[in-house]
Design a protein around this motif. Structure first.
Motif, short mmCIF file in Angstrom:
data_model
loop_
_atom_site.label_atom_id
_atom_site.label_comp_id
_atom_site.label_asym_id
_atom_site.label_seq_id
_atom_site.Cartn_x
_atom_site.Cartn_y
_atom_site.Cartn_z
N LEU A 67 11.47 -0.16 8.56
CA LEU A 67 11.72 0.95 9.47
C LEU A 67 12.26 2.11 8.64
CD1 LEU A 67 11.91 2.01 12.44
CD2 LEU A 67 14.33 1.35 12.36
N TYR A 68 11.52 3.22 8.62
CA TYR A 68 11.98 4.44 7.95
C TYR A 68 12.74 5.27 8.98
CZ TYR A 68 8.10 3.31 4.74
OH TYR A 68 7.23 2.71 3.87
N PRO A 115 13.53 15.64 7.53
CA PRO A 115 13.06 14.42 6.87
C PRO A 115 12.90 14.61 5.37
CG PRO A 115 11.82 14.82 8.88
CD PRO A 115 12.65 16.04 8.64
N SER A 116 13.15 13.54 4.63
CA SER A 116 13.02 13.57 3.17
C SER A 116 11.60 13.95 2.76
CB SER A 116 13.36 12.19 2.60
OG SER A 116 12.95 12.08 1.25
N ARG A 117 11.49 14.64 1.65
CA ARG A 117 10.18 15.01 1.11
C ARG A 117 9.34 13.77 0.80
NH1 ARG A 117 11.97 18.16 -4.07
NH2 ARG A 117 13.67 18.66 -2.63
N PHE A 118 9.99 12.63 0.58
CA PHE A 118 9.23 11.42 0.26
C PHE A 118 8.52 10.84 1.49
CE2 PHE A 118 12.84 11.11 -2.91
CZ PHE A 118 12.10 11.75 -3.91
N LEU A 119 8.83 11.39 2.67
CA LEU A 119 8.17 10.94 3.89
C LEU A 119 7.00 11.84 4.28
CD1 LEU A 119 11.32 10.14 6.07
CD2 LEU A 119 9.86 8.50 4.88
N LEU A 137 4.13 10.45 6.29
CA LEU A 137 4.54 9.95 7.61
C LEU A 137 4.95 11.08 8.54
CD1 LEU A 137 6.74 6.90 6.53
CD2 LEU A 137 4.35 6.89 7.25
N VAL A 138 5.23 12.25 7.97
CA VAL A 138 5.71 13.38 8.76
C VAL A 138 4.63 14.45 8.79
CG1 VAL A 138 7.49 15.15 9.00
CG2 VAL A 138 8.08 12.88 8.11
N ALA A 174 0.83 -1.21 0.00
CA ALA A 174 0.00 0.00 0.00
C ALA A 174 0.86 1.26 0.00
CB ALA A 174 -0.93 -0.01 1.21
N GLN A 175 1.94 1.26 0.79
CA GLN A 175 2.80 2.44 0.82
C GLN A 175 3.58 2.59 -0.49
OE1 GLN A 175 5.05 2.82 4.45
NE2 GLN A 175 3.18 3.29 5.57
N ALA A 176 3.99 1.46 -1.07
CA ALA A 176 4.67 1.53 -2.37
C ALA A 176 3.73 2.08 -3.43
CB ALA A 176 5.18 0.15 -2.77
N GLY A 177 2.46 1.66 -3.37
CA GLY A 177 1.48 2.15 -4.33
C GLY A 177 1.21 3.63 -4.18
#
Length: 585
Positions: A560-561, A572-576, A583-584, A279-282
């Motif tokens: 674990l991120y 934190p990375s923009r992808f988070l 996630l952030v 789901a997170q990859a999607g």
């Protein structure tokens, strides 16, 4: 061989085909099944099937599966190799005399060889390049005109790249980039060579097609132009992560259009990752046909976790290792991935100091490229555990070591005589361990006695035997320079460096491509690291997102991120955040 409906439909298609395969979709199984089907078209003829991959590990995996499902004589109809080996064996070795640069032949310098590293060091010094630039020479590629392909923010300059290739030429040597460049040039200047390849290979199957570079595409175009070969191409544009080497998703799409390859086949079932990871990859990389979790793993309920820690090691020590224990995951089924190897070194050293067995940066206190290193590690691991699966690795490492030491290709190491020699070496190794388990004692004695045995069995000339002892001495000296006492290190410790199933793996995200683990910790998820601060264009940022996607989908059960505060500028990375996984806050 059991196939899903998606896999079966692709395998049964006899037209040129570009198959898009999501992570964990069983693409290797599809390639093996397609190879078996293609055997019917070449059996009893002089033609063959070319199966081209991008790593030696993939070559071994496909070969092993073909041995299970096909007759021994059928294997002679299949050429399974990396693209570099394919070009080297079928074009460059045979026709290098037609190249003005190498009229008398050449040698191939692997990037972990001392001579390669010496040339790189000399070029970096002459051109004032930082030490960090040295790793980039391993991944240099050329364009159609022989010019270096340098990604955004590359530390290597065009002048340094040309100086590097000039020094290789002076040493009568080539690197992997030169193999591909010269092959394409030969096929261009002598079209009959391309026609010969097309006549030779009825089918050309290519794995990881999204990572094919401009020059590699040109080589395939020339084979296709001869109109004697059909193509089965497997890839995933969402996993194209080697832009610095000249690979771009649009290249594979352009070639597929040129050969009129069908594009209406998908492998959308992920048999590797649980639904939470899928789901997170999607969310990170939406696909036209949504990826779904399939098989037993689809019942797993472990959730990914995000932490913003003081340091990456703190996150691993306080969150990742406890999560492994809580979920019943063995340490050998886990990995730590980072955008670059720099982020891994300190973590590796801290883990090693804490007694955690690791493989990767910060693990070995000596250079793995040492002549005796890898054979010694596998021998130590075998005598500790008696795992018969290690015998194949021992054969490969003995072949590599003997070939390097004697400068001859001793393929007879893979014969009955070679296997007999390996058992003799293992008997010596076990006796020496029983006499004294110290790594320093064992290395010195084993190098001497292994050398004598290989000379006696005719695999090494007497003059080359001393090279093993010199290598063992150098390994012990390197350990001391890295503050590791080889007298305290044991034979069992040496074996751990070859024990991938007993050690925590540390790799870059690029190096993790094609691998999988039950649990993965993704560290270095900070702006400036992922995406890299040098990635400024939309294309560079999209490739950084694809790299994150590849790293995430290596995990089966737990992710674990980790972002960290080791530098005051870290965020934190923009992808988070809400542009990625949310996630952030």
């Amino acid at each position: 061989m059991d196939l899903t409906p998606e896999q079966l439909a692709a395998v049964r298609c006899d037209e040129n085909l570009l198959l898009e395969a999501c992570p964990g979709s069983g693409k290797t199984r599809a390639i093996v099944a397609k190879t078996l089907r293609c055997l019917d078209t070449v059996r009893g003829t002089p033609r063959k099937i070319a199966v081209i991959t991008y790593t030696n590990a993939a070559v071994y995996e496909i070969e092993n599966r073909l041995r299970i499902y096909s007759a021994t004589e059928d294997l002679e109809c299949c050429e399974v190799s990396t693209i570099h080996s394919f070009c080297l064996n079928y074009i460059l070795k045979r026709f290098a005399w037609r190249c003005a640069e190498y009229p008398a032949g050449f040698t191939l310098l692997p990037s972990d060889s001392d001579e390669f590293q010496a040339i790189v060091a000399a070029v970096c010094t002459a051109h004032g390049l930082a030490r960090d630039a040295r790793e980039e020479f391993q991944n240099l590629n050329r364009d159609l005109n022989g010019e270096p392909i340098l990604g955004a923010g590359a530390l290597v300059t065009a002048a340094a790249a040309h100086a590097f290739w000039q020094k290789l030429h002076e040493a009568k040597a080539v690197d992997f980039a030169t193999i591909i460049y010269l092959t394409n040039r030969l096929l261009t200047e002598y079209p009959s060579l391309a026609r010969a390849l097309s006549c030779r290979f009825r089918w050309v199957l290519v794995d990881e097609f999204q990572d094919t570079t401009v020059l590699q595409i040109e080589i395939l175009k020339k084979i296709h132009a001869a109109a004697r070969s059909s193509f089965f191409l497997v890839g995933d544009p969402h996993q194209s992560i080697f832009g610095f080497a000249g690979a771009r998703p649009e290249l594979s799409e352009g070639f597929a259009a040129q050969i009129a390859a069908r594009r209406d086949f998908q492998l959308s079932q992920n048999w590797r990752s649980n639904p939470q990871i899928v789901a997170q990859a999607g969310k990170l990389r939406p696909r036209p046909v949504a990826m779904t979790s399939a098989g037993p793993i689809a019942q797993d309920t472990v959730q990914p976790v995000y932490v913003h820690a003081a340091t990456p090691f703190e996150a691993i020590e306080q969150h990742f290792l406890p999560a492994l224990a809580a979920n019943g995951i063995e340490i050998g089924n886990a990995a730590i991935l980072a955008p670059s190897w720099f982020a891994l070194i300190n973590v590796g050293r801290s883990l090693r100091a804490s007694g955690v067995p690791i493989i990767g940066p910060g693990a070995r206190p000596y250079q793995r490229s040492q002549l005796f290193a890898r054979l010694a590690e596998y021998a130590c691991e075998y005598i500790e555990r008696r795992n018969p699966r290690l015998l194949r690795n021992l054969q490969r490492e003995l072949h590599r070591m003997v070939s390097d030491a004697s400068e001859t290709d001793r393929m007879d190491i893979f014969s009955h005589a070679g296997r007999t020699t390996i058992y003799r070496l293992l008997r010596i190794a076990a006796a020496l361990r029983d006499d004294n388990p110290s790594a320093e004692h064992w290395l010195g004695a084993a190098a001497t006695q292994f050398g004598a045995q290989l000379v006696a069995d005719g695999f090494l000339p007497a003059a080359a035997a001393a090279l093993l002892s010199q290598s063992a001495t150098a390994m012990c000296a390197q350990m001391r320079r890295n503050y590791v006492n080889p007298a305290v290190l044991t034979v069992s410790d040496l074996g751990l460096f070859a024990a991938t199933d007993r050690s925590l793996r540390l790799l870059t995200m690029h190096a993790a491509k094609g691998l999988e683990w039950d649990a993965v910790a993704l560290i270095g998820l900070n702006e400036g690291q992922l995406p890299n601060r040098r990635a400024t264009s939309a294309a560079d940022l999209d490739e950084s997102c694809r790299l994150f996607y590849v790293a995430l989908t290596r995990a089966k059960r737990f992710v674990l991120y980790v972002s960290d505060q080791s530098n005051w500028r870290n965020t934190p990375s923009r992808f988070l955040d809400d542009r990625g996984l949310d996630l952030v806050a």
